[in-house]
Design a protein around this motif. Structure first.
Motif, short mmCIF file in Angstrom:
data_model
loop_
_atom_site.label_atom_id
_atom_site.label_comp_id
_atom_site.label_asym_id
_atom_site.label_seq_id
_atom_site.Cartn_x
_atom_site.Cartn_y
_atom_site.Cartn_z
N ARG A 358 0.84 -1.21 0.00
CA ARG A 358 0.00 0.00 0.00
C ARG A 358 0.87 1.25 0.00
N ALA A 359 1.94 1.23 0.77
CA ALA A 359 2.86 2.38 0.76
C ALA A 359 3.42 2.59 -0.64
N ALA A 360 3.80 1.51 -1.30
CA ALA A 360 4.34 1.63 -2.67
C ALA A 360 3.28 2.16 -3.62
N ALA A 361 2.04 1.71 -3.45
CA ALA A 361 0.97 2.13 -4.36
C ALA A 361 0.65 3.61 -4.24
N SER A 362 1.06 4.23 -3.15
CA SER A 362 0.76 5.65 -2.95
C SER A 362 1.75 6.56 -3.67
N ARG A 363 2.78 5.98 -4.30
CA ARG A 363 3.82 6.77 -4.94
C ARG A 363 3.52 7.00 -6.42
N PRO A 364 3.37 8.26 -6.84
CA PRO A 364 3.07 8.52 -8.25
C PRO A 364 4.25 8.24 -9.18
N ASP A 365 5.47 8.17 -8.61
CA ASP A 365 6.64 7.93 -9.45
C ASP A 365 7.14 6.49 -9.35
N LEU A 366 6.30 5.59 -8.85
CA LEU A 366 6.68 4.18 -8.81
C LEU A 366 6.93 3.69 -10.24
N PRO A 367 8.01 2.93 -10.47
CA PRO A 367 8.30 2.46 -11.84
C PRO A 367 7.12 1.72 -12.46
N ALA A 368 7.04 1.81 -13.78
CA ALA A 368 5.88 1.28 -14.50
C ALA A 368 5.68 -0.21 -14.27
N ASP A 369 6.78 -0.98 -14.22
CA ASP A 369 6.61 -2.43 -14.04
C ASP A 369 6.03 -2.75 -12.67
N ALA A 370 6.46 -2.01 -11.64
CA ALA A 370 5.92 -2.23 -10.30
C ALA A 370 4.46 -1.80 -10.24
N ALA A 371 4.13 -0.67 -10.88
CA ALA A 371 2.74 -0.21 -10.90
C ALA A 371 1.84 -1.21 -11.61
N GLU A 372 2.35 -1.82 -12.66
CA GLU A 372 1.56 -2.81 -13.40
C GLU A 372 1.24 -4.02 -12.51
N ARG A 373 2.22 -4.44 -11.70
CA ARG A 373 1.97 -5.56 -10.79
C ARG A 373 0.92 -5.18 -9.73
N LEU A 374 1.06 -3.99 -9.18
CA LEU A 374 0.14 -3.58 -8.12
C LEU A 374 -1.27 -3.35 -8.64
N ALA A 375 -1.41 -3.04 -9.92
CA ALA A 375 -2.75 -2.87 -10.50
C ALA A 375 -3.55 -4.16 -10.46
#
Length: 514
Positions: A358-375
């Motif tokens: 959840r902490a990672a998901a709150s970051r707008p600059d999280l790398p795209a590959d990590a954001a794709e996993r969290l989606a």
């Protein structure tokens, strides 16, 4: 463009109420061109100015007309426009009207915890402004600075840049962010040639000097006392006094400067709220952390086990923002002046612990590959925090979050990736806000005529603005004061028809109205 000889609202039999409704609707019509928008600025009907200037996505020619408009109401509305380029909004820092500057300082609407910062030159102007001698403004320069401080429009990097600014008052301002300045920046301010800057730096000694903090600590319960005990250096004597009196213990447990002996005693305090704060600390040793991980209170155990050693205080603060609440309560996570290393967020995104994700998901600059996993994360709060905070969150996730997070819908509606089409399956949804979103879908196979009689006014307005409505029905809605505003916002209306409505409303094509 229709001839200006067309009848006015009065001469054509249209009431003043009907004309005003048209103007308010045209102001938010997404198909209105610059010529239509410029005519609205010439209208004497002020009710149209605010929706146009505060909510419209305005082209450059209209922006220039707004910034030069004689009415502070127009300029003040634009100061709050969340769609506007901050560079354009920032030009209002020099506005002669204090209320316009106050609106700029207060930030865009709807309010959000994440705002695009104003340019440095606008911030400098607002922060260094002075009231004119002998002039009693409705809003003072100090009040405007207070609005700015809480608006989210000052980027975390700004105080660092101000430590070397030519203007001494801005160097003194930077001292107010002492906790986040580097040791070299602090030393520069301590040795500043201006005595006012050196004094500002000296006053912040209590952040690091327990004796200085103790001298400033009020005895009575008040906000200054809580603030000092929450974030400034704590002497052994102050800590002992708080422990003996049982006062301010959660502040003491949170404070990174609390002496080690006090932390040990707070870890055994009977109040679990105190122990939760201790369990989150970054300076715990392995033994104390292991003991808290077996605490009888579930919240204490969770906080101790979630965040492995080694820890940093910035990581502690980042977790504080997402632990204990769901995504609907958290929503957009504001920028902090002290953020963890980006690599830590990347590690959190790959963690097996959903709270770290959840902490990672709150970051707008999280790398795209990590954001794709969290989606695609199995934890809905992880997915929904990503939807609220990450610019690359997929459209289907934004729609999922819109359905699940009622408190966050105002923010989600501002995001261009939120689906506005393919919503037929939601037309009969039990939630009126969801039906209203679906009612505006311009790709519906059938126009949402039945929703014109929906019990909820927002749904009726959205249906009236749907460009799929038949032309004859839209024409009737335009003549009904109860639906004229929403019908005038219908994107099916061409510029020619919008100009015709402006003609009937008596809107001139000449100089702007004052």
């Amino acid at each position: 463009m229709p001839s200006s000889s067309s009848g006015s609202a009065g001469s054509s039999g249209s009431s003043s109420t009907l004309a005003e409704a048209w103007l308010r609707g045209i102001a938010v019509n997404p198909s209105a061109g610059p010529g239509v928008q410029l005519r609205l600025l010439r209208s004497a009907v002020r009710a149209a100015w605010e929706p146009l200037c505060e909510h419209g996505d305005l082209p450059q020619a209209v922006v220039e007309a707004v910034l030069a408009h004689p009415s502070p109401q127009v300029r003040g509305a634009f100061a709050r426009n969340h769609r506007a380029d901050p560079v354009h909004r920032g030009r209002l820092a020099h506005d002669p009207d204090a209320l316009v500057r106050a609106r700029l300082a207060g930030g865009p609407r709807p309010r959000s915890d994440r705002v695009v910062p104003l340019p440095d030159d606008a911030l400098v102007t607002l922060l260094t402004a002075e009231d004119r001698p002998g002039h009693d403004p409705l809003v003072t320069a100090d009040e405007i600075r207070q609005e700015l401080a809480f608006s989210g429009q000052i980027p975390p990097s700004f105080p660092h840049r101000m430590t070397g600014h030519d203007r001494s008052e801005l160097r003194a301002y930077a001292a107010g962010y002492w906790h986040w300045l580097t040791p070299a920046e602090r030393e520069t301010l301590r040795a500043d040639p201006d005595p006012a800057v050196r004094e500002a730096a000296r006053l912040r000694r209590r952040d690091e000097d327990p004796e200085a903090m103790q001298a400033d600590l009020p005895d009575q319960d008040c906000l200054p006392r809580r603030t000092l005990l929450y974030s400034c250096a704590v002497s052994a004597a102050v800590a002992e006094a708080c422990l003996a009196a049982g006062r301010d213990l959660t502040s003491l447990a949170h404070n990174r400067y609390t002496p080690a002996f006090a932390v040990q005693r707070l870890a055994r305090h009977p109040d679990p709220e105190v122990r939760v704060h201790v369990a989150a600390r970054a300076d715990l040793g392995p033994g104390l952390l292991a003991a808290l991980a077996e605490d009888p209170d579930e919240r204490v155990r969770l906080r101790a086990r979630t965040h492995p050693l080694p820890r940093t205080w910035a990581q502690r603060d980042a977790l504080d923002r997402v632990i204990g609440c769901g995504a609907d309560q958290i929503g957009v996570v504001a920028r902090s002046f002290g953020e963890p290393d980006p690599g830590w967020y990347a590690d959190c995104a790959a963690s097996g612990d959903p709270l770290l994700r959840r902490a990672a998901a709150s970051r707008p600059d999280l790398p795209a590959d990590a954001a794709e996993r969290l989606a695609a994360d199995p934890d809905p709060d992880v997915r929904h925090l990503l939807a609220c905070n990450h610019p690359a969150a997929p459209p289907e996730l934004l729609l999922e979050a819109f359905l699940a997070l009622p408190r966050q819908r105002a923010h989600l509606r501002t995001l261009p990736r939120l689906p506005r089409t393919g919503l037929r399956h939601l037309l009969g949804h039990a939630d009126a806000e969801v039906r209203a979103l679906a009612a505006g879908d311009p790709t519906l196979e059938e126009p949402p005529v039945r929703l014109l009689d929906d019990p909820d006014a927002a749904v009726r307005r959205a249906a009236a603005a749907n460009p799929r409505l038949p032309g004859d029905l839209l024409a009737r809605l335009l003549e009904d004061p109860a639906t004229a505003e929403e019908a005038a916002a219908n994107a099916a209306l061409t510029d020619t028809r919008l100009h015709a409505l402006l003609d009937r409303a008596g809107v001139p094509e000449g100089a702007a109205a004052g």
